[in-house]
Design a protein around this motif. Structure first.
Motif, short mmCIF file in Angstrom:
data_model
loop_
_atom_site.label_atom_id
_atom_site.label_comp_id
_atom_site.label_asym_id
_atom_site.label_seq_id
_atom_site.Cartn_x
_atom_site.Cartn_y
_atom_site.Cartn_z
N ALA A 1 -65.36 25.15 4.22
CA ALA A 1 -65.85 25.80 3.00
C ALA A 1 -66.67 27.04 3.32
N LEU A 2 -67.54 26.96 4.31
CA LEU A 2 -68.36 28.11 4.67
C LEU A 2 -67.53 29.24 5.25
N GLU A 3 -66.55 28.91 6.07
CA GLU A 3 -65.68 29.95 6.63
C GLU A 3 -64.93 30.69 5.52
N CYS A 4 -64.42 29.94 4.55
CA CYS A 4 -63.71 30.58 3.43
C CYS A 4 -64.68 31.40 2.58
N PHE A 5 -65.83 30.86 2.31
CA PHE A 5 -66.86 31.54 1.54
C PHE A 5 -67.24 32.88 2.17
#
Length: 593
Positions: free
Chosen positions: A569-573
């Motif tokens: 999720a953080l990588e995509c964010f």
């Protein structure tokens, strides 16, 4: 009784790539795609996850080693405690004999027949046959499996059992239609008291697969077959229904028994030439939006005409009121709605596992016994990994040089803060609870936004999802509010985004971001029991804005699987222009560069 179902082959990509050219744009044209695992304990489905969510390889066909490990660990089950290992393909010696006969009886030149027999023999001995399936399991898990514990389930039966279990296990007529099973592409029949009766005369051979035909048109239009068919479905809405359909006139033959024949060459160059002739196309026109819209409309109309033909036979042969529709074709939500509304069936169910991820669940359900399903078993798509607060905080700390976060004290505060953010023109990544199963984001790994803004679709398509601007988004709405906003027809709920509904005229201007170009929407309905966190958010958002739904799309970018872990999720964010990430009780923002 503990049953583990799984789908995927270690050598599938290698063998289909080398023997049949399934590489590049055709990389998904193989057996075993959408690898997954599922665990059934005492008749209840307790865990399921697609391998792609863990390996981060979209639509992988690999042996689902990660998914198997996670399912067992999540339930606290050791592999030697499993009673049955269920696999959703049964290439028996009888099926192999049929494959050989079809090659020998074909009109191919003799040398081509020998080549086909060699390729088929290698595929059977190294991948498809029972010994190969068994050896693949042992080599990838390191577990010396008792051969008697391995159950091979016919592919279409696994599809059916997935849909039947998730629909509650009651009596129903059924249609299963996909690209291919062992030798067939579509079957129909009845399920009564847990007993399956096939209408054999209406089965459709693999050589006339509607799924394969639609995939070839998908490729012809420049997309990836067995992956991008939904793009063709979406494009079809940009034009009027065709006045005449050259596919129905020259390619399709409908038979009185409910089956059909499709005459499309297998060779890529040959079917491109056929489609150019049928549609008036060429290499330049295939790149033009209007031409693509025209062809997509013809292809969609073909699907609707053929499935309507199948349903006429099915309704004449069955007195049951409910229809189960499973298989890859069941993801065509536009056709689904028309099938139901134009048929005598009073109810129709299409599960969140309708396509090939679901066959791992279906194989496990079959081996466990459908009639052993507990009466109080909860039907939920939220069957995948979840992460506790410590895991979330540890991951946030790893990215502390790039992000900031605020911890909300409780769920009410999280809900109110997120509703406040969504009231503006913000794009919010929403990460809560267990990951959902299947190809659609159903509110636990979602990107959310306010559909009241007319340009919100363009913002998300271009700045976040990095995909074509014609792609629509789905609204998510409280089940109790859905009839006020959408013309639901025979449906009272649609929790899995498997049906399309007209948006009532008085709401089309109020939620333009969630309306497709033809005034319809692929709505997801939610209630407190299914997803309490999302239901709370919808109530808070509607109270604040008087907008009755949220825009919901999968938390990923084009070409990548839906996020699974906090790190995903953080990588995509961080790689997109998502404005905020709400993960558990933490509201995350990006540090200014």
């Amino acid at each position: 009784m503990i049953v583990l179902g799984y789908n995927g082959f270690s050598r599938g990509a290698e063998l289909f790539g080398r023997l049949y050219g399934a590489t590049g744009v055709g990389r998904n044209l193989l057996v075993g795609h959408d690898a997954a695992a599922a665990l059934v304990i005492d008749g209840e489905l307790v865990a399921a996850v697609e391998e792609e969510r863990l390996s981060r390889v979209k639509k992988t066909s690999d042996f689902p080693a990660n998914a198997i490990t996670w399912c067992l660990n999540s339930a606290g089950v050791d592999i030697d405690q499993v009673d049955v290992f269920a696999f959703p393909w049964r290439f028996s010696p009888t099926v192999a004999e049929q494959m050989i006969s079809e090659i020998c009886d074909s009109d191919m030149p003799v040398t081509a027949k020998f080549d086909a027999l060699r390729s088929t023999g290698e595929l059977y001995s190294d991948m498809l046959g029972r010994d190969a399936v068994y050896n693949d399991f042992v080599q990838r898990t390191g577990y010396e499996l008792d051969p008697n514990k391995l159950t091979l389930v016919p592919h279409h039966l696994a599809h059916l059992m997935c849909g039947a279990y998730l629909a509650g296990g009651g009596d129903a007529a059924f249609l299963v239609s996909d690209g291919r099973a062992e030798t067939l592409s579509a079957v129909m029949g009845e399920l009564r008291n847990g007993v399956v009766r096939l209408f054999d005369e209406s089965a459709v051979p693999m050589t006339s697969s509607l799924g394969v035909a639609f995939g070839r048109i998908t490729r012809y239009l420049g997309f990836v077959p067995n992956n991008d068919e939904y793009k063709v479905m979406g494009l079809a809405a940009y034009g009027p229904p065709p006045q005449h359909n050259p596919l129905l006139e020259r390619v399709v033959r409908l038979h009185e028994n409910g089956s059909y024949t499709l005459s499309i060459p297998r060779d890529i160059g040959a079917y491109y030439a056929l489609f150019d002739d049928l549609f008036g196309g060429d290499s330049e026109k295939r790149e033009q939006f209007d031409f693509r819209v025209k062809v997509a409309g013809i292809a969609q109309h073909m699907v609707e005409a053929i499935t309507a033909h199948q349903l006429r036979t099915l309704t004449a042969a069955s007195s049951l009121d409910t229809l189960l529709f499973e298989g890859g074709l069941a993801l065509n939500c536009v056709a689904n709605t028309k099938m139901l509304e134009r048929s005598p069936f009073t109810g129709m169910e299409v599960s969140f596992g309708a396509s090939d991820p679901g066959v791992a669940m279906g194989a496990a359900v079959y081996a466990a016994g459908l009639r052993n399903r507990p009466a109080d078993a909860v039907t939920t798509p939220y069957l995948g990994p979840s992460y506790d607060e410590r895991q979330v905080l540890d991951t946030l700390a790893e990215y502390a040089d790039r992000i900031e976060w605020q911890e909300e004290p409780d769920t009410t505060s999280v809900t109110d803060r997120t509703a406040e953010l969504l009231a503006g023109k913000n794009v919010v990544g929403w990460f809560q609870g267990r990951a959902e199963f299947g190809p659609r984001a159903l509110g636990n790994r979602s990107i959310l936004a306010n559909p009241a803004f007319p340009d919100i679709k363009d913002i998300i398509n271009l700045r976040v999802k990095h995909r074509e601007p014609f792609r629509p988004f789905a609204p998510v709405i409280l089940e109790s509010e859905a009839p006020r906003v959408f013309e639901m027809g025979k449906k009272t709920s649609s929790p899995y985004m498997t049906f399309v509904f007209p948006v009532r005229k008085e709401y089309q201007e109020r939620i333009p971001g969630a309306c497709h170009v033809d005034g319809t929407a692929r709505a997801q309905t939610v209630d407190e029991r299914q997803n309490p966190a999302l239901a709370r958010l919808l109530r808070a958002f509607t109270a604040r804005t008087d907008v009755p739904c949220l825009l919901n799309t999968s938390f990923n970018v084009a070409g990548e699987p839906i996020v699974c872990s906090p790190r995903d999720a953080l990588e995509c964010f961080l790689a997109t222009e998502i404005d905020y990430l709400v993960i558990d009780r933490f509201v995350v923002t990006k540090k200014e560069s």
